[in-house]
Design a protein around this motif. Structure first.
Motif, PDB file in Angstrom:
ATOM      1  N   MET A 210     -75.238  45.386  31.378  1.00 26.97           N
ATOM      2  CA  MET A 210     -76.697  45.327  31.308  1.00 26.97           C
ATOM      3  C   MET A 210     -77.302  45.205  32.705  1.00 26.97           C
ATOM      4  SD  MET A 210     -76.957  42.956  27.878  1.00 26.97           S
ATOM      5  CE  MET A 210     -78.714  43.055  27.567  1.00 26.97           C
ATOM      6  N   VAL A 211     -76.665  44.417  33.560  1.00 26.61           N
ATOM      7  CA  VAL A 211     -77.143  44.307  34.937  1.00 26.61           C
ATOM      8  C   VAL A 211     -77.095  45.678  35.614  1.00 26.61           C
ATOM      9  CG1 VAL A 211     -76.633  43.305  37.207  1.00 26.61           C
ATOM     10  CG2 VAL A 211     -76.543  41.866  35.157  1.00 26.61           C
ATOM     11  N   ASN A 212     -76.068  46.440  35.316  1.00 31.11           N
ATOM     12  CA  ASN A 212     -75.944  47.777  35.900  1.00 31.11           C
ATOM     13  C   ASN A 212     -77.048  48.727  35.438  1.00 31.11           C
ATOM     14  OD1 ASN A 212     -73.611  46.905  37.182  1.00 31.11           O
ATOM     15  ND2 ASN A 212     -72.230  47.873  35.722  1.00 31.11           N
ATOM     16  N   MET A 213     -77.683  48.417  34.305  1.00 33.71           N
ATOM     17  CA  MET A 213     -78.770  49.248  33.788  1.00 33.71           C
ATOM     18  C   MET A 213     -80.123  48.909  34.392  1.00 33.71           C
ATOM     19  SD  MET A 213     -77.877  49.361  29.693  1.00 33.71           S
ATOM     20  CE  MET A 213     -79.415  50.223  29.290  1.00 33.71           C
ATOM     21  N   LEU A 214     -80.225  47.804  35.123  1.00 30.61           N
ATOM     22  CA  LEU A 214     -81.519  47.379  35.649  1.00 30.61           C
ATOM     23  C   LEU A 214     -82.010  48.332  36.729  1.00 30.61           C
ATOM     24  CD1 LEU A 214     -80.834  43.545  35.981  1.00 30.61           C
ATOM     25  CD2 LEU A 214     -82.201  44.687  34.217  1.00 30.61           C
ATOM     26  N   PRO A 215     -83.318  48.550  36.802  1.00 30.52           N
ATOM     27  CA  PRO A 215     -83.845  49.429  37.848  1.00 30.52           C
ATOM     28  C   PRO A 215     -83.790  48.765  39.218  1.00 30.52           C
ATOM     29  CG  PRO A 215     -85.648  48.480  36.588  1.00 30.52           C
ATOM     30  CD  PRO A 215     -84.381  48.070  35.899  1.00 30.52           C
ATOM     31  N   ALA A 216     -83.834  49.556  40.243  1.00 34.85           N
ATOM     32  CA  ALA A 216     -83.827  49.038  41.606  1.00 34.85           C
ATOM     33  C   ALA A 216     -85.005  48.083  41.810  1.00 34.85           C
ATOM     34  CB  ALA A 216     -83.902  50.193  42.599  1.00 34.85           C
ATOM     35  N   GLY A 217     -84.733  46.970  42.480  1.00 37.03           N
ATOM     36  CA  GLY A 217     -85.780  46.008  42.787  1.00 37.03           C
ATOM     37  C   GLY A 217     -86.070  45.004  41.702  1.00 37.03           C
ATOM     38  N   ALA A 218     -85.390  45.107  40.564  1.00 37.64           N
ATOM     39  CA  ALA A 218     -85.649  44.179  39.456  1.00 37.64           C
ATOM     40  C   ALA A 218     -85.092  42.799  39.767  1.00 37.64           C
ATOM     41  CB  ALA A 218     -85.032  44.714  38.170  1.00 37.64           C
ATOM     42  N   GLU A 219     -85.739  41.774  39.244  1.00 36.31           N
ATOM     43  CA  GLU A 219     -85.209  40.414  39.212  1.00 36.31           C
ATOM     44  C   GLU A 219     -84.784  40.121  37.782  1.00 36.31           C
ATOM     45  OE1 GLU A 219     -84.781  38.387  41.733  1.00 36.31           O
ATOM     46  OE2 GLU A 219     -85.883  39.468  43.292  1.00 36.31           O
ATOM     47  N   PHE A 220     -83.698  39.360  37.620  1.00 33.36           N
ATOM     48  CA  PHE A 220     -83.284  39.051  36.258  1.00 33.36           C
ATOM     49  C   PHE A 220     -82.747  37.632  36.146  1.00 33.36           C
ATOM     50  CE2 PHE A 220     -79.062  40.073  37.833  1.00 33.36           C
ATOM     51  CZ  PHE A 220     -78.201  39.284  37.067  1.00 33.36           C
ATOM     52  N   THR A 221     -82.923  37.103  34.959  1.00 34.33           N
ATOM     53  CA  THR A 221     -82.293  35.863  34.523  1.00 34.33           C
ATOM     54  C   THR A 221     -81.468  36.197  33.302  1.00 34.33           C
ATOM     55  OG1 THR A 221     -84.164  34.551  35.291  1.00 34.33           O
ATOM     56  CG2 THR A 221     -82.731  33.515  33.691  1.00 34.33           C
ATOM     57  N   SER A 222     -80.397  35.465  33.099  1.00 32.30           N
ATOM     58  CA  SER A 222     -79.642  35.582  31.857  1.00 32.30           C
ATOM     59  C   SER A 222     -79.338  34.182  31.348  1.00 32.30           C
ATOM     60  CB  SER A 222     -78.345  36.350  32.093  1.00 32.30           C
ATOM     61  OG  SER A 222     -77.581  36.427  30.906  1.00 32.30           O
ATOM     62  N   PHE A 223     -79.334  34.032  30.035  1.00 35.41           N
ATOM     63  CA  PHE A 223     -78.939  32.762  29.446  1.00 35.41           C
ATOM     64  C   PHE A 223     -78.150  33.023  28.179  1.00 35.41           C
ATOM     65  CE2 PHE A 223     -82.782  33.631  27.018  1.00 35.41           C
ATOM     66  CZ  PHE A 223     -82.479  33.175  25.751  1.00 35.41           C
ATOM     67  N   SER A 224     -77.411  32.015  27.750  1.00 36.79           N
ATOM     68  CA  SER A 224     -76.768  32.057  26.445  1.00 36.79           C
ATOM     69  C   SER A 224     -77.096  30.762  25.716  1.00 36.79           C
ATOM     70  CB  SER A 224     -75.251  32.241  26.587  1.00 36.79           C
ATOM     71  OG  SER A 224     -74.669  32.476  25.313  1.00 36.79           O
ATOM     72  N   ILE A 225     -76.805  30.723  24.437  1.00 40.21           N
ATOM     73  CA  ILE A 225     -77.241  29.606  23.605  1.00 40.21           C
ATOM     74  C   ILE A 225     -76.073  28.684  23.265  1.00 40.21           C
ATOM     75  CG2 ILE A 225     -79.144  30.963  22.682  1.00 40.21           C
ATOM     76  CD1 ILE A 225     -77.543  31.260  20.081  1.00 40.21           C
ATOM     77  N   GLY A 226     -76.442  27.486  22.775  1.00 38.60           N
ATOM     78  CA  GLY A 226     -75.443  26.541  22.303  1.00 38.60           C
ATOM     79  C   GLY A 226     -74.498  26.104  23.405  1.00 38.60           C
ATOM     80  N   ARG A 227     -73.230  25.970  23.065  1.00 39.73           N
ATOM     81  CA  ARG A 227     -72.252  25.437  24.011  1.00 39.73           C
ATOM     82  C   ARG A 227     -72.019  26.353  25.198  1.00 39.73           C
ATOM     83  NH1 ARG A 227     -66.717  26.006  20.352  1.00 39.73           N
ATOM     84  NH2 ARG A 227     -66.725  28.290  20.184  1.00 39.73           N
ATOM     85  N   ASN A 228     -72.472  27.609  25.104  1.00 40.71           N
ATOM     86  CA  ASN A 228     -72.331  28.531  26.231  1.00 40.71           C
ATOM     87  C   ASN A 228     -73.441  28.397  27.261  1.00 40.71           C
ATOM     88  OD1 ASN A 228     -69.944  29.854  25.367  1.00 40.71           O
ATOM     89  ND2 ASN A 228     -71.129  31.127  23.959  1.00 40.71           N
ATOM     90  N   GLN A 229     -74.455  27.560  26.976  1.00 40.42           N
ATOM     91  CA  GLN A 229     -75.615  27.553  27.859  1.00 40.42           C
ATOM     92  C   GLN A 229     -75.259  27.163  29.293  1.00 40.42           C
ATOM     93  OE1 GLN A 229     -78.882  24.406  28.006  1.00 40.42           O
ATOM     94  NE2 GLN A 229     -79.988  26.093  27.028  1.00 40.42           N
ATOM     95  N   LEU A 230     -74.605  26.021  29.480  1.00 40.41           N
ATOM     96  CA  LEU A 230     -74.329  25.563  30.834  1.00 40.41           C
ATOM     97  C   LEU A 230     -73.299  26.435  31.553  1.00 40.41           C
ATOM     98  CD1 LEU A 230     -74.585  21.740  30.183  1.00 40.41           C
ATOM     99  CD2 LEU A 230     -76.113  23.127  31.612  1.00 40.41           C
TER     100      LEU A 230
END
Length: 302
Positions: A210-230
């Protein structure tokens, strides 16, 4: 890794979590207090939903947003305020008669999801970039291309930065179309939401795709839920992105230990610093996202 990482704390969300933890804030005063505590603990951004005061379930009540935002803005901290604009997309159908809407449905058009954004003009608001089978049962989140174009035009007109909520690769594809069509001002801000049934699984290889699909210059955050969050704080930072924690997505600091928003923020700060990065101050986050140059487009109604 010598760079600044924007850390978001998602305070309460829309899920049925208030009965599962006494730490989930419900009232505008509680939400504001948690936002202030998270900011003091190091959060660059606070992400806000509001709740019905009696049922403790999700709400679109503008007065609740108004009070929470007022208290934060009048405090001694100045986090970037990110208001959800995703409420109003819930459709629960009878599986035997899909034309029948069931209790839990809260479905309005794109512009009717934005009155609190129009009034309060936060620096950021969310834009959920596609429809989704939301968990088991017959609950759907509805956000069509026509609705997204209309909503993004209005958000752009207001001079608010949309955070493009991405629950699966098709959402990302269409968010890129919005960018290509000029409906999202630069730099586009993406939120890659992982592990939410039934969207994108919390898979590091999928995150990288998904990061590879981002356009040039984009900023991104990613998160996951539950026990995967931290653990996902590290995953997102190592992938080149920013990070998000908070009781919207996870109620526990460790096994059997209920979290607070400030506690999750403190833990995330430690993870980011252990990776050799620094957490951005709110003003540094504004500079990274160019929030200080966001201006209303022609035709804004104030």
């Amino acid at each position: 890794m010598n760079r600044k990482v924007i850390l978001t704390c998602a305070l309460t969300g829309a899920g049925d979590t208030a009965g599962k933890s006494e730490h989930v804030p419900v009232t505008p005063e509680e939400i504001a207090a948690d936002a202030i505590a998270a900011a003091r603990a190091g959060a660059s951004v606070v992400h806000i939903h509001v709740r019905d005061l009696e049922t403790k379930q999700s709400s679109r009540e503008v007065a609740h947003y108004r009070e929470a935002v007022r208290l934060i803005r009048e405090s001694d901290v100045d986090p970037v305020i990110n208001l959800t604009a995703g409420m109003g997309g819930d459709l629960v159908i009878d599986p035997q008669d899909p034309t029948t809407q069931m209790p839990g449905t809260d479905l309005v058009n794109a512009l009717d999801r934005l009155p609190h954004v129009e009034e309060l003009l936060p620096e950021i608001c969310t834009l959920d970039c596609g429809s989704l089978n939301f968990g088991d049962g017959s609950n759907l989140y509805v956000s069509t291309p026509d609705m997204l174009r209309e909503g993004s035009k209005r958000i752009q007109t207001l001079g608010v930065r949309p955070e493009l909520e991405i629950f699966d690769t098709g959402n990302l594809w269409f968010a890129n179309v919005l960018v290509e069509e000029g409906l999202i001002d630069p730099p586009p801000l993406y939120q890659l939401c992982m592990g939410i049934p039934y969207g994108a699984p919390a898979d590091p290889a999928l995150l990288q795709a998904m990061v590879n699909m981002l356009p040039a210059g984009a900023e991104f955050t990613s998160f996951s839920i539950g026990r995967n969050q931290l653990p996902w704080v590290a995953q997102s930072v190592l992938a080149g992105g920013h990070a998000r924690v908070g009781l919207e997505d996870n109620l526990y600091l460790s096994k059997g230990v209920k979290a607070t928003n400030a506690g999750l923020t403190e833990r995330a700060v430690s993870i980011i610093e252990d990776l050799g990065a620094e957490v951005a101050t709110p003003d540094e986050a504004r500079e990274i996202l160019k929030l200080d140059v966001q201006v209303p487009h022609e035709g804004v109604r104030l």
